[in-house]
Motif scaffolding. Structure first.
Motif, PDB file in Angstrom:
ATOM      1  N   PHE A  27       1.116  -1.478  -0.182  1.00 17.84           N
ATOM      2  CA  PHE A  27      -0.047   0.147  -0.179  1.00 17.84           C
ATOM      3  C   PHE A  27       1.081   1.447  -0.256  1.00 17.84           C
ATOM      4  O   PHE A  27       0.379   2.637  -1.040  1.00 17.84           O
ATOM      5  CB  PHE A  27      -0.642   0.228   1.125  1.00 17.84           C
ATOM      6  CG  PHE A  27      -2.061   0.822   1.297  1.00 17.84           C
ATOM      7  CD1 PHE A  27      -3.001   1.437   0.295  1.00 17.84           C
ATOM      8  CD2 PHE A  27      -1.309   2.566   1.859  1.00 17.84           C
ATOM      9  CE1 PHE A  27      -3.939   2.039   0.365  1.00 17.84           C
ATOM     10  CE2 PHE A  27      -1.934   3.278   2.334  1.00 17.84           C
ATOM     11  CZ  PHE A  27      -4.168   3.236   1.316  1.00 17.84           C
ATOM     12  N   ALA A  28       1.867   1.758   1.031  1.00 21.14           N
ATOM     13  CA  ALA A  28       2.752   2.041   0.919  1.00 21.14           C
ATOM     14  C   ALA A  28       3.660   2.863  -0.085  1.00 21.14           C
ATOM     15  O   ALA A  28       3.819   3.874  -1.163  1.00 21.14           O
ATOM     16  CB  ALA A  28       3.549   2.228   2.297  1.00 21.14           C
ATOM     17  N   LEU A  29       3.738   1.406  -1.048  1.00 20.29           N
ATOM     18  CA  LEU A  29       5.205   1.601  -2.543  1.00 20.29           C
ATOM     19  C   LEU A  29       4.162   2.412  -3.259  1.00 20.29           C
ATOM     20  O   LEU A  29       4.397   2.919  -4.361  1.00 20.29           O
ATOM     21  CB  LEU A  29       5.892   0.437  -2.870  1.00 20.29           C
ATOM     22  CG  LEU A  29       6.508  -0.508  -1.416  1.00 20.29           C
ATOM     23  CD1 LEU A  29       7.014  -1.625  -1.828  1.00 20.29           C
ATOM     24  CD2 LEU A  29       7.475   0.749  -1.812  1.00 20.29           C
ATOM     25  N   TRP A  30       2.808   1.503  -3.542  1.00 18.53           N
ATOM     26  CA  TRP A  30       1.889   1.666  -4.923  1.00 18.53           C
ATOM     27  C   TRP A  30       0.681   2.824  -4.270  1.00 18.53           C
ATOM     28  O   TRP A  30      -0.051   3.533  -4.968  1.00 18.53           O
ATOM     29  CB  TRP A  30       1.463   0.567  -4.857  1.00 18.53           C
ATOM     30  CG  TRP A  30       2.125  -0.439  -5.275  1.00 18.53           C
ATOM     31  CD1 TRP A  30       2.523  -1.213  -5.851  1.00 18.53           C
ATOM     32  CD2 TRP A  30       1.748  -1.682  -6.104  1.00 18.53           C
ATOM     33  NE1 TRP A  30       3.630  -1.782  -6.086  1.00 18.53           N
ATOM     34  CE2 TRP A  30       2.353  -2.897  -6.265  1.00 18.53           C
ATOM     35  CE3 TRP A  30       0.518  -2.384  -5.542  1.00 18.53           C
ATOM     36  CZ2 TRP A  30       3.133  -3.866  -6.443  1.00 18.53           C
ATOM     37  CZ3 TRP A  30       0.197  -4.054  -5.263  1.00 18.53           C
ATOM     38  CH2 TRP A  30       1.723  -4.404  -6.204  1.00 18.53           C
ATOM     39  N   ARG A  31       0.971   3.458  -3.020  1.00 15.77           N
ATOM     40  CA  ARG A  31       0.014   4.711  -2.597  1.00 15.77           C
ATOM     41  C   ARG A  31      -0.235   5.653  -3.990  1.00 15.77           C
ATOM     42  O   ARG A  31      -1.479   5.747  -3.781  1.00 15.77           O
ATOM     43  CB  ARG A  31       0.381   5.644  -1.673  1.00 15.77           C
ATOM     44  CG  ARG A  31      -0.761   6.374  -0.870  1.00 15.77           C
ATOM     45  CD  ARG A  31      -2.297   5.693  -0.764  1.00 15.77           C
ATOM     46  NE  ARG A  31      -2.994   6.789  -0.529  1.00 15.77           N
ATOM     47  CZ  ARG A  31      -3.436   7.637  -1.239  1.00 15.77           C
ATOM     48  NH1 ARG A  31      -3.627   7.715  -2.369  1.00 15.77           N
ATOM     49  NH2 ARG A  31      -4.802   8.281  -1.123  1.00 15.77           N
ATOM     50  N   ASP A  32       0.612   6.226  -4.231  1.00 12.23           N
ATOM     51  CA  ASP A  32       0.248   7.000  -5.489  1.00 12.23           C
ATOM     52  C   ASP A  32       0.104   6.593  -7.084  1.00 12.23           C
ATOM     53  O   ASP A  32      -0.130   7.381  -7.734  1.00 12.23           O
ATOM     54  CB  ASP A  32       2.037   7.669  -5.916  1.00 12.23           C
ATOM     55  CG  ASP A  32       2.923   8.798  -4.762  1.00 12.23           C
ATOM     56  OD1 ASP A  32       2.072   9.313  -3.249  1.00 12.23           O
ATOM     57  OD2 ASP A  32       3.723   8.928  -4.884  1.00 12.23           O
ATOM     58  N   ARG A  33       0.146   5.595  -6.983  1.00  6.97           N
ATOM     59  CA  ARG A  33      -0.554   4.656  -8.514  1.00  6.97           C
ATOM     60  C   ARG A  33      -1.582   4.155  -8.118  1.00  6.97           C
ATOM     61  O   ARG A  33      -2.537   4.208  -9.457  1.00  6.97           O
ATOM     62  CB  ARG A  33       0.707   4.034  -8.860  1.00  6.97           C
ATOM     63  CG  ARG A  33       1.778   4.421  -9.070  1.00  6.97           C
ATOM     64  CD  ARG A  33       2.778   3.168  -9.575  1.00  6.97           C
ATOM     65  NE  ARG A  33       1.919   2.371 -11.012  1.00  6.97           N
ATOM     66  CZ  ARG A  33       2.362   1.210 -11.154  1.00  6.97           C
ATOM     67  NH1 ARG A  33       3.919   0.330  -9.810  1.00  6.97           N
ATOM     68  NH2 ARG A  33       2.233   1.018 -11.766  1.00  6.97           N
ATOM     69  N   LEU A  34      -2.335   4.341  -6.886  1.00  5.95           N
ATOM     70  CA  LEU A  34      -3.687   3.911  -6.574  1.00  5.95           C
ATOM     71  C   LEU A  34      -5.154   5.381  -6.597  1.00  5.95           C
ATOM     72  O   LEU A  34      -4.573   6.278  -6.472  1.00  5.95           O
ATOM     73  CB  LEU A  34      -4.482   3.633  -5.104  1.00  5.95           C
ATOM     74  CG  LEU A  34      -3.067   2.266  -4.616  1.00  5.95           C
ATOM     75  CD1 LEU A  34      -3.186   1.658  -3.849  1.00  5.95           C
ATOM     76  CD2 LEU A  34      -3.064   0.818  -5.773  1.00  5.95           C
ATOM     77  N   PRO A  35      -6.234   4.942  -7.460  1.00  6.68           N
ATOM     78  CA  PRO A  35      -6.928   6.221  -7.307  1.00  6.68           C
ATOM     79  C   PRO A  35      -7.308   6.641  -5.617  1.00  6.68           C
ATOM     80  O   PRO A  35      -7.110   5.474  -5.183  1.00  6.68           O
ATOM     81  CB  PRO A  35      -8.029   5.504  -7.999  1.00  6.68           C
ATOM     82  CG  PRO A  35      -8.069   4.230  -7.973  1.00  6.68           C
ATOM     83  CD  PRO A  35      -6.582   3.683  -7.929  1.00  6.68           C
TER      84      PRO A  35
END
Length: 314
Positions: A27-35
């Motif tokens: 979640f932390a690694l992908w947070r910027d790529r999630l809507p």
């Protein structure tokens, strides 16, 4: 709690802690790529049909892993430790696949979770289950159960034609609360999480509710244990299969590795709490135990019935 039981519970909790760590890390690694809103429920065609806020997904997924971990930690037994690891592995895989399906989408309705993802999650669960199975060697074998000796066992005075019966209700407040929590969580999980997750709280809550309060009966048919609010399912030890009965105190963790319906080499039964229990010895040498108040009266009645039937057959 002895060292073996402590080690077993730690090994049962470990995979859920690892799954939670992986979930939070992804979640932390992908947070910027999630809507801002995530697709969290998918139909059989893999298309998104349910959505929740990103923060809500994190809260639900973390709570789900915590609840599953608590349930397995409380009720795990050595022989099914692999099940805790398989459950954690499947949950972690489904959470990761859900996040991956939401990557780089501007509209969460565009997210996809193909049915093949379920196959991947099941395969990972199987691999993790093997790790859990391998770790069982770190936990000593269950000690042999204590046999309820028949010498000096209580016996009621019962006439040749006299009928008698005994019944009590036994329950566990912690099990009732835990089962209720899982049942209440089921509709929430169904709305906010991928569909397989809705089965998890139901799979834990329904049998947990059935076992949290039971009716124990001793009479001419033998010993019967069933849910307090239903006639089925039930467990029965026929009178002609009983050689003797006693009342004794039970240590759930030390003797049975936990609470609920327990089966172990040479013994089994329904263990809802520590303290007084009715223990009957079967003809094949196995022991059946149920925790219940006034166990001495039930043991005395069963011993009298067994002795009377034995004298009739002599």
């Amino acid at each position: 709690m002895n060292r073996a039981a402590t080690r077993l519970r730690l090994l049962a909790a470990l995979p859920f802690l690892l799954a939670l760590a992986v979930d939070l890390l992804l979640f932390a690694l992908w947070r910027d790529r999630l809507p801002d809103r995530l697709a969290t429920h998918f139909g059989g065609d893999g298309r998104a049909d349910g959505f929740t806020a990103t923060g809500g997904f994190l809260a639900v997924s973390s709570g789900l892993l915590a609840a599953l971990g608590a349930g397995w930690t409380l009720f795990v037994r050595r022989r099914v430790l692999w099940g805790a690891w398989a459950t954690a592995g499947f949950a972690a895989a489904m959470l990761a696949l859900t996040l991956r399906g939401n990557l780089d989408v501007t509209d969460p309705a565009e997210a996809r979770l193909p049915l093949a993802g379920l196959t991947v999650a099941l395969a990972l669960a199987a691999l993790v289950a093997l790790a859990g199975w391998a770790l069982t060697r770190l936990v000593p074998e269950d000690p042999a159960p204590r046999a309820p000796g028949t010498a000096g066992a209580p016996r009621l005075d019962l006439g040749a034609g006299e009928l008698a019966g005994w019944a009590r209700t036994a329950g566990s407040l912690p099990m009732s609360v835990l089962a209720g929590a899982f049942l209440l969580a089921a509709p929430v999980v169904l709305l906010l999480a991928p569909w397989p997750y809705a089965l998890i709280p139901l799979a834990v809550g329904v049998p947990g509710a059935a076992l949290s309060r039971v009716r124990v009966t001793a009479d001419r048919r033998g010993l019967t244990v069933r849910p307090a609010l239903a006639a089925r399912p039930r467990l029965r030890v026929p009178l002609d299969d009983i050689t003797g009965a006693t009342a004794r105190d039970v240590d759930p963790l030390g003797e049975f590795g936990g609470w609920g319906y327990r089966v172990r080499p040479g013994a089994g039964g329904v263990i809802l709490r520590s303290g007084p229990a009715l223990a009957v010895r079967r003809r094949d040498g196995r022991e059946f135990v149920v925790t219940v108040d006034d166990a001495a009266t039930a043991a005395g009645l069963l011993n009298a019935l067994v002795a009377r039937d034995g004298s009739r057959g002599a």
